[in-house]
Design an enzyme around this catalytic site. Structure first.
Site, PDB file in Angstrom:
ATOM      1  N   HIS A   1      -5.923   9.253  -5.234  1.00 47.60           N
ATOM      2  CA  HIS A   1      -4.544   8.890  -4.396  1.00 47.60           C
ATOM      3  C   HIS A   1      -3.593   8.982  -5.328  1.00 47.60           C
ATOM      4  O   HIS A   1      -3.647   8.643  -6.799  1.00 47.60           O
ATOM      5  CB  HIS A   1      -4.946   7.736  -3.573  1.00 47.60           C
TER       6      HIS A   1
ATOM      7  N   HIS B   1      -1.510   6.340  -6.365  1.00 49.49           N
ATOM      8  CA  HIS B   1      -1.117   5.150  -6.989  1.00 49.49           C
ATOM      9  C   HIS B   1      -1.136   5.160  -8.498  1.00 49.49           C
ATOM     10  O   HIS B   1      -1.905   6.034  -8.963  1.00 49.49           O
ATOM     11  CB  HIS B   1      -2.113   4.117  -6.643  1.00 49.49           C
TER      12      HIS B   1
ATOM     13  N   ASP C   1      -2.107   3.858 -11.016  1.00 54.33           N
ATOM     14  CA  ASP C   1      -3.322   3.500 -12.007  1.00 54.33           C
ATOM     15  C   ASP C   1      -4.412   4.432 -11.905  1.00 54.33           C
ATOM     16  O   ASP C   1      -5.297   4.648 -12.555  1.00 54.33           O
ATOM     17  CB  ASP C   1      -3.970   2.049 -11.743  1.00 54.33           C
ATOM     18  N   HIS C   2      -4.243   5.461 -10.990  1.00 52.28           N
ATOM     19  CA  HIS C   2      -5.087   6.750 -10.648  1.00 52.28           C
ATOM     20  C   HIS C   2      -4.338   8.089 -11.259  1.00 52.28           C
ATOM     21  O   HIS C   2      -4.949   9.078 -11.046  1.00 52.28           O
ATOM     22  CB  HIS C   2      -5.499   6.821  -9.394  1.00 52.28           C
TER      23      HIS C   2
ATOM     24  N   HIS D   1      -7.423   3.354   2.440  1.00 54.10           N
ATOM     25  CA  HIS D   1      -6.684   2.582   1.447  1.00 54.10           C
ATOM     26  C   HIS D   1      -5.502   2.344   1.885  1.00 54.10           C
ATOM     27  O   HIS D   1      -4.912   2.856   3.105  1.00 54.10           O
ATOM     28  CB  HIS D   1      -6.681   3.194   0.106  1.00 54.10           C
TER      29      HIS D   1
ATOM     30  N   ASP E   1      -9.792   4.307  -4.424  1.00 59.62           N
ATOM     31  CA  ASP E   1      -9.933   2.956  -3.852  1.00 59.62           C
ATOM     32  C   ASP E   1     -10.168   3.053  -2.654  1.00 59.62           C
ATOM     33  O   ASP E   1      -9.867   3.953  -1.745  1.00 59.62           O
ATOM     34  CB  ASP E   1      -8.563   2.418  -4.121  1.00 59.62           C
TER      35      ASP E   1
ATOM     36  N   HIS F   1     -13.307  -0.492 -10.977  1.00 60.94           N
ATOM     37  CA  HIS F   1     -11.864  -1.029 -10.573  1.00 60.94           C
ATOM     38  C   HIS F   1     -11.633  -2.295 -10.189  1.00 60.94           C
ATOM     39  O   HIS F   1     -11.362  -2.838  -9.148  1.00 60.94           O
ATOM     40  CB  HIS F   1     -11.693  -0.165  -9.107  1.00 60.94           C
TER      41      HIS F   1
END
Lengths: 301, 301
Positions: A60, A62, A64-65, A140, A210, A268
């Site tokens: 996804h 976001h 941090d990914h 998510h 996530d 995570h």
């Protein structure tokens, strides 16, 4: 099957922890899964050869990914990569990467293929003779997919001593490995069961991050060898799970148990916790075979 | 005036070197200059308080100078920043950042102001009572600016012993510091020169990266206290300078000499070199006061 954890902490990178990224080696493939900021440096640190990465799967959008993706794509070019790179991720990923290449008056000399995902049902995103990769739709705050990597079953294993008992031409070995019986010149039928044993069991790896607690994915990940499931929170903060679209260690373990997986790997983690061993402790109250990811850790199955 | 080098190597981040980013502390301001991948982690490592950064200056949109910006902007939000952030950089920077925020269904709770640059002439981009910041148009492969940070001259310093020799009301001290003479009640004029000395000399810092050798900028950086000038190559590779839009150590030193700067700091080294001391050696053949940047190094002036 080998999993190298490049990063497994949520939210912001710190001097001692990295956001999500991991490398899966399965049946001679190397797949990069998620690509938080700093991933290219962690690939170097873990001595993963850049040229072996041909497919990157992004769960996804976001930060941090995926904030490390543009840097990796650019570095591949600076290192004169010429082999194709396939990026599988949510719709929008192509625009984000190509805009930044355009702004830097840059490009890639190697073929860069985007496979944008929009489906909310599971679908096959990669397949060859060795492996099949399917999405695992996750719940998510934004559109998000986990990924299921399955080895394909190989040929049956010849019991060579048994085969040599008969006068069988080697030309037939291939069909025997495929499960065929043998008919000798005198008409005798030798059952395949007598000549072979089952192939090595096919392994499978499900990456689920996530996601909030969601039983809908259980049929997709039923009986997988290894499940990586996010566990952002401990029980002490489980009230934050629903609001943030994340899971607790116990929720991850419940999914593992209901899906009858072989091993559960947790990751995570919220950066609020100093002691990640507590995630294992809590998960183990529900499911036995729990491992905890940490940056630089390698799991072999 | 204090300069903290977060990263000063060109091209790709490695396990032991970072792309360009540095922090300038000048007259109580903290300015972040460029923001390569990993900058937020280097800020933490160097214990720079995020909340003190209110202005970020980006020279150009090559990845090694701005791929860390989106991560920093996002992290500020995750840490509940509420004070404004100003980003000064080439046109396109706003689209790159806002697109990525949009894709992650995210935003900033703090005011985020973009000041996009398109001018090819020098211009003032920030000014208050303490500091003025102007662009230094640079010649690189893409639109690129250096930045000149000048302290404003402060008030003259009162020679308090001299002042107390006369019957001068304190209400006049402020105007004396501004350079005014004093007229006593009996009509006597006391010259300001008798009561004050010159203010502390104003310091200045010029950041020039990335750029090829270009004398056009010399009038802009004439007599600055400190010049940071890129030196990507040693003499052994000087033939690459023109093609890549970069400078050699000797070219940087020539600019420093012609601009009569106080101190030259070299950086933006090609990662092909193991021994960066060679950059100093070569530059010193042209200009005496040469320092070499390295990640984590702090310069105070």
């Amino acid at each position: 099957m080998k999993i190298t954890i490049l990063g497994c902490y949520s939210a912001t990178p710190r001097t001692f922890t990295n956001p999500t990224s991991q490398v899966l080696e399965i049946n001679n493939h190397i797949f990069l899964i998620d690509c938080g900021e700093g991933t290219q440096v962690e690939l170097r640190r873990n001595k993963i050869k850049f040229s072996r990465i041909k497919h990157i799967f992004i769960s996804h959008l976001h930060g941090d990914h995926f904030f490390g993706l543009i840097g990796l794509v650019s570095t591949f070019r600076l290192l004169n990569r010429d082999i194709p790179l396939h990026i599988h991720g949510p719709k929008g990923i192509k625009e984000a990467i190509t805009l930044q290449l355009k702004l830097s008056n840059s490009w890639t000399d190697y073929p860069l293929h985007f496979h944008e995902l929009t489906n909310t049902e599971s679908e096959i995103v990669f397949e060859d003779e060795k492996v099949v990769v399917t999405t695992i739709p996750l719940q998510h705050r934004v559109y998000c997919n986990g990924f299921l990597f399955r080895e394909k079953s190989g040929d049956r294993t010849l019991l060579i001593d048994k085969v040599l008992n008969y006068d069988i031409d080697k030309a037939y070995y291939r069909s025997i490995k495929k499960g065929k019986d043998v008919v000798l010149d005198d008409g005798t039928v030798i059952s395949n069961n007598e000549l072979t044993k089952d192939p090595k069991p096919a392994k499978s790896y499900a990456f689920c991050s996530d996601t909030k607690y969601d039983e809908a994915k259980i049929p997709l990940i039923k009986d997988v060898s290894v499940l990586y499931h996010e566990s952002t929170f401990l029980e002490s903060h489980k009230h934050l799970c629903a609001k943030t679209g994340h899971s607790s260690a116990i929720e991850a373990a419940s999914i593992a148990k209901k899906a009858n997986v072989g091993t559960l790997i947790l990751g995570h983690y919220s950066t609020r916790y100093d002691n990640i061993e507590l995630f294992r402790d809590e998960a183990k109250t529900v499911f036995q075979d729990v491992k905890i990811a940490d940056d630089g850790k390698v799991f072999e199955f």
